[in-house]
Design a protein around this motif. Structure first.
Motif, PDB file in Angstrom:
ATOM      1  N   SER A 122       0.829  -1.220   0.000  1.00 13.83           N
ATOM      2  CA  SER A 122       0.000   0.000   0.000  1.00 13.83           C
ATOM      3  C   SER A 122       0.855   1.259   0.000  1.00 13.83           C
ATOM      4  CB  SER A 122      -0.951   0.009   1.193  1.00 13.83           C
ATOM      5  OG  SER A 122      -1.885  -1.039   1.067  1.00 13.83           O
ATOM      6  N   GLU A 123       1.999   1.225   0.702  1.00 20.05           N
ATOM      7  CA  GLU A 123       2.902   2.377   0.702  1.00 20.05           C
ATOM      8  C   GLU A 123       3.446   2.648  -0.694  1.00 20.05           C
ATOM      9  OE1 GLU A 123       5.984   2.989   3.706  1.00 20.05           O
ATOM     10  OE2 GLU A 123       4.925   1.479   4.915  1.00 20.05           O
ATOM     11  N   VAL A 124       3.740   1.586  -1.427  1.00 19.13           N
ATOM     12  CA  VAL A 124       4.220   1.762  -2.800  1.00 19.13           C
ATOM     13  C   VAL A 124       3.130   2.404  -3.650  1.00 19.13           C
ATOM     14  CG1 VAL A 124       4.943   0.563  -4.909  1.00 19.13           C
ATOM     15  CG2 VAL A 124       5.966  -0.044  -2.712  1.00 19.13           C
ATOM     16  N   MET A 125       1.904   1.926  -3.521  1.00 24.15           N
ATOM     17  CA  MET A 125       0.811   2.548  -4.283  1.00 24.15           C
ATOM     18  C   MET A 125       0.652   4.013  -3.919  1.00 24.15           C
ATOM     19  SD  MET A 125      -2.292  -0.107  -4.956  1.00 24.15           S
ATOM     20  CE  MET A 125      -3.017   1.026  -6.138  1.00 24.15           C
ATOM     21  N   ARG A 126       0.752   4.325  -2.632  1.00 19.53           N
ATOM     22  CA  ARG A 126       0.630   5.722  -2.208  1.00 19.53           C
ATOM     23  C   ARG A 126       1.810   6.546  -2.723  1.00 19.53           C
ATOM     24  NH1 ARG A 126      -3.825   6.049   0.422  1.00 19.53           N
ATOM     25  NH2 ARG A 126      -4.573   4.353   1.723  1.00 19.53           N
ATOM     26  N   GLY A 127       2.997   5.931  -2.803  1.00 21.93           N
ATOM     27  CA  GLY A 127       4.153   6.613  -3.386  1.00 21.93           C
ATOM     28  C   GLY A 127       3.920   6.915  -4.851  1.00 21.93           C
ATOM     29  N   CYS A 128       3.347   5.952  -5.574  1.00 16.45           N
ATOM     30  CA  CYS A 128       3.023   6.172  -6.991  1.00 16.45           C
ATOM     31  C   CYS A 128       1.998   7.292  -7.134  1.00 16.45           C
ATOM     32  CB  CYS A 128       2.485   4.890  -7.623  1.00 16.45           C
ATOM     33  SG  CYS A 128       3.702   3.565  -7.781  1.00 16.45           S
ATOM     34  N   ALA A 129       1.007   7.295  -6.258  1.00 18.20           N
ATOM     35  CA  ALA A 129      -0.049   8.307  -6.333  1.00 18.20           C
ATOM     36  C   ALA A 129       0.459   9.686  -5.962  1.00 18.20           C
ATOM     37  CB  ALA A 129      -1.208   7.919  -5.416  1.00 18.20           C
ATOM     38  N   GLY A 130       1.396   9.759  -5.020  1.00 12.21           N
ATOM     39  CA  GLY A 130       1.808  11.044  -4.481  1.00 12.21           C
ATOM     40  C   GLY A 130       3.028  11.669  -5.107  1.00 12.21           C
ATOM     41  N   THR A 131       3.679  10.981  -6.031  1.00 12.68           N
ATOM     42  CA  THR A 131       4.887  11.529  -6.644  1.00 12.68           C
ATOM     43  C   THR A 131       4.514  12.363  -7.867  1.00 12.68           C
ATOM     44  OG1 THR A 131       6.182   9.654  -5.859  1.00 12.68           O
ATOM     45  CG2 THR A 131       7.109  10.944  -7.669  1.00 12.68           C
ATOM     46  N   PRO A 132       4.868  13.652  -7.854  1.00  9.10           N
ATOM     47  CA  PRO A 132       4.543  14.506  -9.004  1.00  9.10           C
ATOM     48  C   PRO A 132       5.227  14.019 -10.282  1.00  9.10           C
ATOM     49  CG  PRO A 132       5.306  15.808  -7.125  1.00  9.10           C
ATOM     50  CD  PRO A 132       5.572  14.373  -6.802  1.00  9.10           C
TER      51      PRO A 132
END
Length: 166
Positions: free
Chosen positions: A94-104
């Motif tokens: 889930s952290e990886v998905m959130r990293g993908c979502a939150g990286t400009p």
């Protein structure tokens, strides 16, 4: 070409060859595990959600990477050899998905990876279908990718990096 409407009760997709030139095939449906697996097995994936509706794509051609044909450049080999990063699999999905979502990303506003995507792909992860690769530097998550593994194919969905070469 028409764009097809999916409902939440029928687990069907139109044939991918019916997609618009840009790849859009259908709108609607849900992100249930069964629908996602059926979609990927047919070369279809959800790209984003708008006003509670999912947009399903089947682009032609698709980019395919064959691991046996992968050539790692000398500059990247030196990064591997310095062991600047540590890699892990499926430890913080889930952290990886959130990293993908939150990286400009250049030229892109916002993200298509909403909470409903994270929730449903995390369920697939718990079922052993979705996987993540994590890249660590000094115990800090600095990069990663996630996707689905079905048979011999890994369908990469998104990736992020917070430091060069991660």
């Amino acid at each position: 070409m028409p764009v097809f409407w999916l409902n939440d009760t029928e687990l069907t997709f139109p044939h991918p060859s019916l997609a618009e030139p840009g790849g859009l095939l259908a709108v609607g449906g849900d992100l249930s595990a069964e629908r996602l697996i059926l979609a990927y097995r047919n070369g279809i994936f959800p790209w984003f959600e708008e006003h509670g509706q999912f947009y399903w794509y089947a682009p032609d051609p698709r980019w395919v990477l064959f691991p046996k044909e992968l050539e790692i450049r000398k500059s990247m080999r030196s990064i591997f050899n310095r062991q600047k990063f540590r890699y892990s699999l499926d430890t913080v999905f889930s952290e990886v998905m959130r990293g993908c979502a939150g990286t400009p990303r250049d030229g892109q506003e916002g993200t298509w990876i909403s909470d409903v995507f994270i929730e449903n792909y995390t369920l697939l992860h718990e079922q052993g279908v979705a996987h993540s690769v994590e890249v660590w530097q000094d115990e800090v998550l600095v990069g990663g990718l996630y996707g689905l593994a079905l048979g011999k194919i890994f369908y990469g969905e998104s990736m992020f990096t917070r430091v060069p070469n991660a």
